[in-house]
Design a protein around this motif. Structure first.
Motif, PDB file in Angstrom:
ATOM      1  N   ILE A  92      -6.952 -12.367 -12.179  1.00  0.00           N
ATOM      2  CA  ILE A  92      -6.848 -11.474 -11.032  1.00  0.00           C
ATOM      3  C   ILE A  92      -5.951 -12.107  -9.973  1.00  0.00           C
ATOM      4  N   SER A  93      -5.277 -11.268  -9.179  1.00  0.00           N
ATOM      5  CA  SER A  93      -4.478 -11.747  -8.063  1.00  0.00           C
ATOM      6  C   SER A  93      -4.282 -10.599  -7.077  1.00  0.00           C
ATOM      7  N   MET A  94      -3.615 -10.898  -5.970  1.00  0.00           N
ATOM      8  CA  MET A  94      -3.404  -9.914  -4.916  1.00  0.00           C
ATOM      9  C   MET A  94      -1.984 -10.035  -4.372  1.00  0.00           C
ATOM     10  N   ALA A  95      -1.615  -9.062  -3.565  1.00  0.00           N
ATOM     11  CA  ALA A  95      -0.363  -9.138  -2.814  1.00  0.00           C
ATOM     12  C   ALA A  95      -0.486  -8.262  -1.579  1.00  0.00           C
ATOM     13  N   ARG A  96       0.196  -8.663  -0.527  1.00  0.00           N
ATOM     14  CA  ARG A  96       0.342  -7.824   0.655  1.00  0.00           C
ATOM     15  C   ARG A  96       1.781  -7.333   0.673  1.00  0.00           C
ATOM     16  N   ILE A  97       1.956  -6.027   0.945  1.00  0.00           N
ATOM     17  CA  ILE A  97       3.303  -5.472   1.046  1.00  0.00           C
ATOM     18  C   ILE A  97       3.471  -4.851   2.419  1.00  0.00           C
ATOM     19  N   ASP A  98       4.501  -5.297   3.137  1.00  0.00           N
ATOM     20  CA  ASP A  98       4.858  -4.740   4.444  1.00  0.00           C
ATOM     21  C   ASP A  98       6.131  -3.914   4.293  1.00  0.00           C
ATOM     22  N   TYR A  99       6.149  -2.770   4.960  1.00  0.00           N
ATOM     23  CA  TYR A  99       7.295  -1.861   4.885  1.00  0.00           C
ATOM     24  C   TYR A  99       7.696  -1.440   6.297  1.00  0.00           C
ATOM     25  N   ALA A 100       8.952  -1.629   6.658  1.00  0.00           N
ATOM     26  CA  ALA A 100       9.484  -1.017   7.866  1.00  0.00           C
ATOM     27  C   ALA A 100       9.710   0.469   7.577  1.00  0.00           C
ATOM     28  N   PRO A 101       9.925   1.302   8.587  1.00  0.00           N
ATOM     29  CA  PRO A 101      10.253   2.706   8.309  1.00  0.00           C
ATOM     30  C   PRO A 101      11.454   2.795   7.359  1.00  0.00           C
ATOM     31  N   GLY A 102      11.306   3.571   6.314  1.00  0.00           N
ATOM     32  CA  GLY A 102      12.359   3.649   5.295  1.00  0.00           C
ATOM     33  C   GLY A 102      12.352   2.499   4.315  1.00  0.00           C
ATOM     34  N   GLY A 103      11.366   1.613   4.425  1.00  0.00           N
ATOM     35  CA  GLY A 103      11.301   0.452   3.546  1.00  0.00           C
ATOM     36  C   GLY A 103      10.927   0.828   2.121  1.00  0.00           C
ATOM     37  N   LEU A 104      11.502   0.114   1.179  1.00  0.00           N
ATOM     38  CA  LEU A 104      11.299   0.416  -0.240  1.00  0.00           C
ATOM     39  C   LEU A 104      10.887  -0.838  -1.000  1.00  0.00           C
ATOM     40  N   ASN A 105       9.813  -0.730  -1.777  1.00  0.00           N
ATOM     41  CA  ASN A 105       9.527  -1.705  -2.826  1.00  0.00           C
ATOM     42  C   ASN A 105      10.115  -1.086  -4.085  1.00  0.00           C
ATOM     43  N   ILE A 116      -3.554  -1.904  -8.585  1.00  0.00           N
ATOM     44  CA  ILE A 116      -4.216  -0.887  -7.770  1.00  0.00           C
ATOM     45  C   ILE A 116      -3.811  -1.143  -6.323  1.00  0.00           C
ATOM     46  N   LEU A 117      -3.261  -0.114  -5.671  1.00  0.00           N
ATOM     47  CA  LEU A 117      -2.689  -0.240  -4.340  1.00  0.00           C
ATOM     48  C   LEU A 117      -3.559   0.471  -3.312  1.00  0.00           C
ATOM     49  N   PHE A 118      -3.888  -0.241  -2.235  1.00  0.00           N
ATOM     50  CA  PHE A 118      -4.693   0.304  -1.147  1.00  0.00           C
ATOM     51  C   PHE A 118      -3.857   0.303   0.135  1.00  0.00           C
ATOM     52  N   VAL A 119      -3.658   1.474   0.726  1.00  0.00           N
ATOM     53  CA  VAL A 119      -2.853   1.588   1.943  1.00  0.00           C
ATOM     54  C   VAL A 119      -3.731   1.305   3.157  1.00  0.00           C
ATOM     55  N   ILE A 120      -3.343   0.304   3.929  1.00  0.00           N
ATOM     56  CA  ILE A 120      -4.082  -0.059   5.129  1.00  0.00           C
ATOM     57  C   ILE A 120      -3.581   0.702   6.342  1.00  0.00           C
ATOM     58  N   HIS A 121      -2.259   0.846   6.427  1.00  0.00           N
ATOM     59  CA  HIS A 121      -1.658   1.488   7.608  1.00  0.00           C
ATOM     60  C   HIS A 121      -0.397   2.221   7.192  1.00  0.00           C
ATOM     61  N   GLY A 122      -0.174   3.384   7.794  1.00  0.00           N
ATOM     62  CA  GLY A 122       1.061   4.116   7.553  1.00  0.00           C
ATOM     63  C   GLY A 122       0.968   5.080   6.388  1.00  0.00           C
ATOM     64  N   SER A 164       6.509   4.988  11.128  1.00  0.00           N
ATOM     65  CA  SER A 164       6.080   3.674  11.608  1.00  0.00           C
ATOM     66  C   SER A 164       5.973   2.690  10.451  1.00  0.00           C
ATOM     67  N   ASN A 165       5.703   1.435  10.777  1.00  0.00           N
ATOM     68  CA  ASN A 165       5.505   0.435   9.736  1.00  0.00           C
ATOM     69  C   ASN A 165       4.312   0.806   8.859  1.00  0.00           C
ATOM     70  N   ALA A 166       4.352   0.346   7.618  1.00  0.00           N
ATOM     71  CA  ALA A 166       3.242   0.577   6.688  1.00  0.00           C
ATOM     72  C   ALA A 166       2.825  -0.756   6.083  1.00  0.00           C
ATOM     73  N   ILE A 167       1.538  -0.847   5.736  1.00  0.00           N
ATOM     74  CA  ILE A 167       0.986  -2.051   5.120  1.00  0.00           C
ATOM     75  C   ILE A 167       0.099  -1.623   3.954  1.00  0.00           C
ATOM     76  N   ALA A 168       0.212  -2.338   2.843  1.00  0.00           N
ATOM     77  CA  ALA A 168      -0.645  -2.070   1.693  1.00  0.00           C
ATOM     78  C   ALA A 168      -1.086  -3.386   1.070  1.00  0.00           C
ATOM     79  N   ILE A 169      -2.241  -3.346   0.438  1.00  0.00           N
ATOM     80  CA  ILE A 169      -2.755  -4.483  -0.328  1.00  0.00           C
ATOM     81  C   ILE A 169      -2.831  -4.071  -1.790  1.00  0.00           C
TER      82      ILE A 169
END
Length: 221
Positions: A92-105, A116-122, A164-169
């Motif tokens: 098992i492992s994790m990652a945090r992904i930060d996105y500016a407006p228009g940001g792309l992973n 499995i992706l959980f959206v915290i903000h945005g 706005s900015n978005a954050i996901a785990i």
């Protein structure tokens, strides 16, 4: 004859279980990765348990926002066995992904893990594409509190479609899920893939391929 059949069935059972397995299950309480070992195995050699401490199971890197000042306007902060040695053999492992407006992973795969992706903000527009021959796109707009699953090995992406900015785990079913970013792998390989091969594969001119291979391919990891 009966013995041969039993052995054959046992072999089939064994290979079937191996084919469906992800990371192997642990056979002890923990096997903290020993980065200093010169022994090469599928994973990492265990550190001497007498040398293990709480720090081997700790990582504070997800508390800080990732730097999104790059061409992709996103940043992946990984928390896998490379950052947390105590994850070795735990699958098992994790990652945090930060996105500016228009940001792309950008479109990528994890060859060894379901995500499995959980959206915290945005807000995020996300999706994955199934394998050949259908290549079906499953996509969804996610808001804070929403969850989406990307099956192991399939190409997937996330795009910040909000103001706005978005954050996901992300949670991943491997201590070392790996990542293959499609554009980087195809057009940024070292040495480069033959332009003749890529021109035929994408049905474009060699000049187009050469332009793509010549440009800088950013990495958000």
């Amino acid at each position: 004859m009966a013995a041969t059949q039993i052995l054959f069935l046992a072999f089939l059972a064994m290979t079937s279980s191996l084919a469906t397995a992800s990371d192997p299950s642990p056979l002890q309480d923990f096997c903290v990765a020993d980065d200093n070992s010169e022994v090469l195995v599928n994973g990492f050699v265990c550190k001497n348990p007498a040398m293990v401490s709480a720090e081997d199971f700790f990582f504070s890197g997800l508390r800080m926002p990732g730097d999104t000042s790059n061409p992709l306007s996103s940043k992946v902060t990984q928390a896998n066995v490379a950052q947390i040695p105590g994850l070795n053999t735990l699958g098992i492992s994790m990652a945090r992904i930060d996105y500016a407006p228009g940001g792309l992973n950008p479109p990528h795969t994890h060859p060894r893990a379901t995500e499995i992706l959980f959206v915290i903000h945005g807000s995020l527009y996300v999706g994955f594409v199934t394998s050949n021959p259908n290549n079906t796109l499953f996509s969804k707009v996610l808001n804070a509190g929403d969850v989406f699953v990307f099956p192991e090995g399939l190409i997937h992406f996330q795009f910040n479609n909000g103001p706005s900015n978005a954050i996901a785990i992300a949670g991943l079913s491997s201590q070392n899920p790996g990542v293959i970013t499609i554009a980087n792998a195809v057009f940024g390989s070292k040495p480069p893939i033959s332009d003749e091969v890529l021109a035929k594969a994408f049905q474009v001119s060699k000049e187009t391929v050469e332009k793509l291979q010549a440009q800088f391919w950013p990495d958000n990891n």
